[in-house]
Design an enzyme around this catalytic site. Structure first.
Site: not given
Length: 373
Positions: A88, A85, A92, A270, A90, A128, A267
């Protein structure tokens, strides 16, 4: 011949490829269950959630996320499918400490099974559009496309929003800048560059519109087999997201959106092309779409061949998207890939990237775009 062979080996070593799979989207899974309309009522589409920071890392509620690849974490390695992505920062994944429904049908990381795992001292909260993910920060060895990043800080979930249960990928690997990372964590790609693990401080993304298997992310290189013509380089207007200046959106030579200029983000996380409500409504009207109560712009599938192209002018360069690319077809009908956000910031997501090979260069920083093959 030995020199040639050596050169080829060196060339090959520059490429660290991650195959991406274009899987079934959450929307498709929910439609098959007959609960898509109910889901959309309860969880309105909020693609801009991750682009407006409030002290925590944010992610979008995007039911069409579908491109994902496999990484591993720990020693011995535990594998996870993640969305790469660029919106963003991070990394996880779910953990064995998570009891949410979304964690029950995804792979979960077990710290006790990794000899290189270390707990961090910070908690993690990801907002979110319709809930949140909470968890902890830790560090371990993360392997991406043959590159092993030691002591990479990442998040392991304790709770996850309910809609994550319908997504194929287990987690997220953010590729934006450290400036927007939760808890100022150094992103995975930044660690690769910092440790000298890639030959160039860039990565490139190819999203196939046909095969489910051909898409890929290349770390440290550019794969010339995925594009034709020249690469057009566009400077970033902000080194937070991969954000650039957009001059206008035109159809048949007429400006239909972004009049006077606007800001856009490239992006991979998306699926649609997203923009301000009035602009997107105008674009959908121009191409003959009608928007239903769920925000979907529906079109007659038989009209695709006669629908106009849409041109996005970025930093003085025109990038055109044909109707065959911006209209998605399924057994449930046809709809455009233009989504409303209610904000001024634009997102050029997978609908755009499938047409244009995207290169993300962090050294200058800038974005390169070339026509995909």
């Amino acid at each position: 011949w030995l020199l040639v062979l050596s050169a080829l080996v060196a060339f090959a070593e520059c490429f660290h490829k991650i195959p991406l799979i274009k899987g079934k989207t959450a929307r498709e899974a929910l439609q098959e269950k007959g609960i898509w309309e109910e889901y959309r009522k309860e969880h309105p589409y909020n693609p801009m959630a991750k682009f407006y920071q409030s002290g925590t890392e944010s992610m979008t509620n995007d039911a069409d996320l579908s491109y994902y690849g496999v990484i591993s974490i720990g020693t011995p390695p535990q594998s996870f499918s993640v969305i790469f992505d660029t919106g963003s920062s991070n990394l996880w994944v779910p953990s064995v400490y998570c009891s949410s429904q979304a964690c029950q049908n995804h792979r979960k990381f077990n710290p006790q099974q990794s000899s290189t795992f270390k707990w961090g001292s910070e908690s993690l909260s990801i907002q979110y559009g319709t809930g949140s993910m909470t968890g902890y920060l830790a560090s371990d060895t993360v392997e991406v496309g043959g590159i092993s990043v030691v002591n990479q800080v990442f998040g392991i979930s304790k709770t996850e929003a309910a809609f994550m249960a319908n997504m194929v990928a287990d987690g997220i690997l953010g590729l934006a800048f450290q400036t927007i990372a939760s808890d100022n964590v150094v992103p995975v790609f930044d660690m690769m560059v910092k440790e000298g693990l890639v030959s160039q401080p860039l990565f490139s993304v190819y999203l196939s519109s046909k095969s489910a298997q051909d898409s890929e992310v290349v770390f440290g290189g550019i794969d010339s087999s995925h594009y034709t013509g020249q690469i057009i380089w566009i400077p970033l207007s902000s080194d937070t997201y991969w954000q650039i200046k957009m001059d206008s959106v035109t159809i048949n030579g007429q400006t239909v959106a972004c009049a006077g200029g606007c800001q856009a983000i490239i992006d991979t996380g998306t699926s649609q092309i997203v923009g301000p409500t009035s602009d997107i409504s105008n674009m959908n009207s121009w191409v003959g779409a009608s928007t239903n109560q769920y925000g979907e712009a529906r079109v007659n599938c038989q009209n695709i061949q006669s629908m106009p192209e849409v041109t996005f002018t970025l930093n003085g360069n025109a990038f055109t998207i044909p109707a065959s690319a911006y209209v998605s077809q399924s057994s449930y009908g046809c709809s455009t890939g233009f989504g409303q956000s209610g904000q001024q910031l634009w997102i050029l997501g997978d609908v755009f990237i499938r047409q244009y090979y995207a290169i993300f260069d962090s050294s200058t920083p800038k974005i390169g775009l070339a026509k995909s093959v």
